[in-house]
Design a protein around this motif. Structure first.
Motif, short mmCIF file in Angstrom:
data_model
loop_
_atom_site.label_atom_id
_atom_site.label_comp_id
_atom_site.label_asym_id
_atom_site.label_seq_id
_atom_site.Cartn_x
_atom_site.Cartn_y
_atom_site.Cartn_z
N LYS A 17 -15.44 11.20 -3.21
CA LYS A 17 -14.13 11.78 -2.90
C LYS A 17 -13.11 10.69 -2.57
CE LYS A 17 -11.90 15.14 0.17
NZ LYS A 17 -12.12 16.09 1.30
N THR A 18 -13.52 9.73 -1.74
CA THR A 18 -12.61 8.64 -1.36
C THR A 18 -12.25 7.78 -2.56
OG1 THR A 18 -13.58 8.59 0.86
CG2 THR A 18 -12.33 6.65 0.16
N SER A 19 -13.27 7.46 -3.38
CA SER A 19 -13.04 6.62 -4.55
C SER A 19 -12.06 7.26 -5.52
CB SER A 19 -14.37 6.34 -5.25
OG SER A 19 -14.17 5.61 -6.45
N ILE A 20 -12.26 8.54 -5.82
CA ILE A 20 -11.38 9.25 -6.75
C ILE A 20 -9.98 9.39 -6.17
CG2 ILE A 20 -10.98 11.49 -7.86
CD1 ILE A 20 -14.00 11.68 -8.25
N HIS A 21 -9.91 9.66 -4.87
CA HIS A 21 -8.61 9.79 -4.21
C HIS A 21 -7.82 8.49 -4.32
CE1 HIS A 21 -5.59 11.21 -1.41
NE2 HIS A 21 -5.78 10.13 -0.66
N MET A 22 -8.47 7.36 -4.12
CA MET A 22 -7.80 6.07 -4.23
C MET A 22 -7.33 5.82 -5.67
SD MET A 22 -7.68 4.89 -1.21
CE MET A 22 -7.18 3.19 -1.54
N GLN A 23 -8.15 6.19 -6.65
CA GLN A 23 -7.75 6.02 -8.05
C GLN A 23 -6.52 6.87 -8.37
OE1 GLN A 23 -11.72 6.95 -9.80
NE2 GLN A 23 -11.45 5.05 -10.95
N LEU A 24 -6.54 8.12 -7.92
CA LEU A 24 -5.40 9.00 -8.19
C LEU A 24 -4.13 8.48 -7.52
CD1 LEU A 24 -7.12 12.50 -7.74
CD2 LEU A 24 -6.53 11.35 -9.88
N MET A 25 -4.26 7.97 -6.31
CA MET A 25 -3.09 7.42 -5.62
C MET A 25 -2.51 6.23 -6.39
SD MET A 25 -4.10 7.50 -1.55
CE MET A 25 -2.70 6.45 -1.18
N TYR A 26 -3.39 5.35 -6.87
CA TYR A 26 -2.93 4.17 -7.60
C TYR A 26 -2.22 4.57 -8.89
CZ TYR A 26 -3.07 -0.17 -10.29
OH TYR A 26 -2.73 -1.25 -11.05
N ILE A 27 -2.83 5.50 -9.63
CA ILE A 27 -2.24 5.94 -10.91
C ILE A 27 -0.89 6.61 -10.66
CG2 ILE A 27 -2.55 7.48 -12.88
CD1 ILE A 27 -5.60 7.04 -12.53
N ALA A 84 -8.68 20.85 -6.68
CA ALA A 84 -9.12 22.25 -6.57
C ALA A 84 -10.56 22.45 -7.02
CB ALA A 84 -8.19 23.14 -7.40
N SER A 85 -11.13 21.46 -7.69
CA SER A 85 -12.48 21.60 -8.22
C SER A 85 -13.53 21.25 -7.17
CB SER A 85 -12.66 20.71 -9.46
OG SER A 85 -12.58 19.35 -9.09
N THR A 86 -14.77 21.53 -7.49
CA THR A 86 -15.89 21.18 -6.60
C THR A 86 -15.96 19.67 -6.44
OG1 THR A 86 -17.09 23.09 -7.46
CG2 THR A 86 -18.36 21.44 -6.23
N PRO A 87 -16.09 19.17 -5.20
CA PRO A 87 -16.14 17.72 -4.99
C PRO A 87 -17.23 17.04 -5.82
CG PRO A 87 -15.88 18.86 -2.91
CD PRO A 87 -16.13 19.93 -3.95
N PHE A 88 -16.93 15.87 -6.31
CA PHE A 88 -17.90 15.12 -7.12
C PHE A 88 -19.10 14.74 -6.25
CE2 PHE A 88 -14.70 15.43 -10.04
CZ PHE A 88 -14.80 14.60 -11.14
N GLY A 89 -20.29 14.86 -6.81
CA GLY A 89 -21.51 14.51 -6.08
C GLY A 89 -22.16 15.69 -5.40
N ARG A 90 -21.44 16.82 -5.29
CA ARG A 90 -22.01 18.00 -4.61
C ARG A 90 -22.98 18.74 -5.53
NH1 ARG A 90 -18.18 22.09 -1.41
NH2 ARG A 90 -18.04 20.16 -0.16
N ILE A 91 -22.67 18.77 -6.81
CA ILE A 91 -23.52 19.48 -7.77
C ILE A 91 -24.70 18.59 -8.13
CG2 ILE A 91 -23.62 20.62 -10.01
CD1 ILE A 91 -20.56 20.94 -9.83
N THR A 92 -25.91 19.03 -7.82
CA THR A 92 -27.11 18.24 -8.09
C THR A 92 -28.05 19.01 -9.01
OG1 THR A 92 -28.19 19.11 -6.10
CG2 THR A 92 -26.95 17.04 -5.87
N GLY A 93 -28.94 18.27 -9.67
CA GLY A 93 -29.93 18.92 -10.51
C GLY A 93 -29.40 19.39 -11.84
N ASN A 94 -28.20 18.95 -12.22
CA ASN A 94 -27.62 19.35 -13.50
C ASN A 94 -27.16 18.08 -14.21
OD1 ASN A 94 -25.96 20.33 -15.62
ND2 ASN A 94 -25.57 22.23 -14.49
N SER A 95 -27.94 17.65 -15.20
CA SER A 95 -27.65 16.39 -15.88
C SER A 95 -26.34 16.46 -16.67
CB SER A 95 -28.81 16.03 -16.82
OG SER A 95 -29.03 17.05 -17.78
N ALA A 96 -26.02 17.64 -17.19
CA ALA A 96 -24.78 17.78 -17.95
C ALA A 96 -23.56 17.58 -17.05
CB ALA A 96 -24.72 19.16 -18.61
N VAL A 97 -23.61 18.15 -15.86
CA VAL A 97 -22.51 17.98 -14.90
C VAL A 97 -22.41 16.52 -14.48
CG1 VAL A 97 -21.71 18.53 -12.57
CG2 VAL A 97 -22.59 20.34 -14.05
N LEU A 98 -23.54 15.88 -14.24
CA LEU A 98 -23.55 14.47 -13.86
C LEU A 98 -22.93 13.60 -14.94
CD1 LEU A 98 -24.41 12.23 -11.90
CD2 LEU A 98 -26.64 12.21 -13.01
#
Length: 246
Positions: A144-154, A183-197
């Motif tokens: 969440k922090t990593s993506i937030h920083m990327q979005l802020m920079y862009i 608005a989407s599910t935070p990254f890393g929360r969905i586990t056990g799904n290789s397609a989502v990963l």
């Protein structure tokens, strides 16, 4: 200083366990030395039981986290408590059967050891689950922090170039992407799904490329690629949510 305090605490625990062990062994020898000639087999079993109990207690005091794998204080304390209870119970059984049947003595000792192993297994299961949950929370927060920083920079890079012709549609598209990500599910929360990963990895990769395109000397000439990446990333976010629902 913290390393010194840790080393001192470890040394004090070692000293305390050593003194306690010696005291218990001395008392044991004092009380049951007479069995050396009267019942040597029973004395041998009693000595093994005593050493098992002392070993378990010593390990639980010196390496509580290693035994329980817990991240908090509850599981280490529970492990130490169980080891103390086993040490007391196993030696109490030894006293009860000091003149009784050796077979019954061995049977009760094995039952006590099995009960302790069962309790420790339950503790290990719950402490491991707690540890896994904490790791999952940390991973989610890191993403969440990593993506937030990327979005802020862009966003900052686009805002700085908003006066350039053709940038405003890109800014609007990016804001829509940003809102969709939040608005989407935070990254890393969905586990056990290789397609989502795989989708999450692609989305992060796209954000990395967007950051590269945001450099002042490349932003304007890469407008088409930037718009394409933003649209593609937004579509990936939607697909990720669809896969999560399934």
């Amino acid at each position: 200083m913290s390393n010194f305090n840790f080393s001192l605490a470890r040394s004090l625990k070692l000293l305390g366990v050593l003194v306690f062990g010696i005291a218990v062994i001395v008392i044991f020898i004092r009380l049951f030395s007479g069995l050396l000639f009267l019942a040597p087999v029973k004395l041998a079993f009693m000595s093994v039981v005593l050493l098992i109990g002392l070993s378990l207690f010593s390990a639980s005091v010196i390496f509580p986290r290693l035994l329980s794998r817990g991240t908090g204080i509850v599981y280490p304390i529970a492990t130490i408590t169980v080891s103390i209870m086993y040490l007391a119970l196993s030696n109490l059984i030894s006293v009860w059967f000091i003149v009784g049947s050796t077979v019954w003595y061995i049977g009760w000792e094995l039952l006590a050891l099995a009960a302790v192993i069962g309790v420790l297994s339950v503790l290990l299961f719950f402490s491991k689950r707690e540890s896994d949950n904490e790791y999952q929370v940390e991973l989610e927060q890191s993403n969440k922090t990593s993506i937030h920083m990327q979005l802020m920079y862009i966003e900052a890079s686009l805002t700085a170039e908003q006066h350039v012709e053709g940038i405003l549609p890109i800014i609007h598209s990016f804001k829509a992407l940003k809102e969709r990500i939040h608005a989407s599910t935070p990254f890393g929360r969905i586990t056990g799904n290789s397609a989502v990963l795989e989708l999450e990895n692609t989305i992060r990769s796209n954000l990395d490329y967007l950051q590269l395109y945001m450099r002042p000397n490349t932003l304007v000439k890469n407008r088409v690629d930037i718009q394409r990446l933003i649209d593609e990333t937004r579509a990936l976010i939607v697909n990720r949510e669809v896969l999560n629902v399934r």
